[in-house]
Scaffold this motif. Structure first.
Motif, PDB file in Angstrom:
ATOM      1  N   GLY A  86       0.817  -1.213   0.000  1.00 56.51           N
ATOM      2  CA  GLY A  86       0.000   0.000   0.000  1.00 56.51           C
ATOM      3  C   GLY A  86       0.844   1.254   0.000  1.00 56.51           C
ATOM      4  N   PHE A 123      -0.810   4.681  -0.874  1.00 58.85           N
ATOM      5  CA  PHE A 123      -1.964   4.679   0.016  1.00 58.85           C
ATOM      6  C   PHE A 123      -1.543   5.217   1.384  1.00 58.85           C
ATOM      7  CE2 PHE A 123      -3.891   0.696  -2.247  1.00 58.85           C
ATOM      8  CZ  PHE A 123      -4.178   1.470  -3.358  1.00 58.85           C
ATOM      9  N   CYS A 179      -4.415   1.658   4.266  1.00 63.98           N
ATOM     10  CA  CYS A 179      -3.820   0.336   4.478  1.00 63.98           C
ATOM     11  C   CYS A 179      -4.550  -0.399   5.594  1.00 63.98           C
ATOM     12  CB  CYS A 179      -2.333   0.473   4.821  1.00 63.98           C
ATOM     13  SG  CYS A 179      -1.308   1.054   3.448  1.00 63.98           S
ATOM     14  N   VAL A 201      -9.474  -2.611  -3.047  1.00 64.82           N
ATOM     15  CA  VAL A 201      -8.155  -2.312  -3.621  1.00 64.82           C
ATOM     16  C   VAL A 201      -8.315  -1.759  -5.036  1.00 64.82           C
ATOM     17  CG1 VAL A 201      -5.981  -3.315  -4.450  1.00 64.82           C
ATOM     18  CG2 VAL A 201      -6.864  -3.958  -2.209  1.00 64.82           C
TER      19      VAL A 201
END
Length: 126
Positions: A56, A61, A66, A86
């Motif tokens: 991630g 991210f 995450c 995702v």
């Protein structure tokens, strides 16, 4: 043979991260190792969570994103909800990057214009 277990140093070595980073993710509630006295015992689920965190981060991210993905990890269901999430986050991240690329290209044009004006002004004074 039982479920594999990992020490903090096992995970750090295998995933090429520091033990400090692992403890940080634990403090953030993203990992929940068992305790045997002072020793942390990590499960395969914790190892998967760490892999998700690292992946991630590489994708840009946030830690909150995450954590959301980790919370959706459910191998018995085939992780369908996690995979759908995702995919949605990848789409969002891709859109952000495309906008950033457009912003960079626009800024480059502005810099080119400013540079040309400076060269023109310098040429006019010589």
């Amino acid at each position: 043979m039982g479920v594999p277990i990992y020490s903090i140093s096992d995970l750090a070595r295998e995933l090429d991260i520091t033990t400090r980073a692992i403890r940080f993710y634990e403090e953030q509630g993203m990992l929940s190792p068992e305790r045997r006295g002072q020793e942390r015992i990590y499960s395969p689920r914790d190892k998967v969570a760490l892999k998700l965190i690292l992946r991630g981060k590489r994708l840009g991210f946030s830690l909150a994103e995450c954590k959301e993905l980790i919370d959706l990890y459910e191998p018995s269901s085939g992780n369908r909800k996690q995979l759908e999430t995702v995919l949605a986050k990848i789409g969002q991240r891709r859109a952000q990057l495309e906008q950033q690329l457009l912003d960079i290209q626009h800024m480059q044009l502005e810099l080119d214009t400013a540079e040309e004006r400076c060269h023109a002004a310098m040429a006019a004074t010589t």
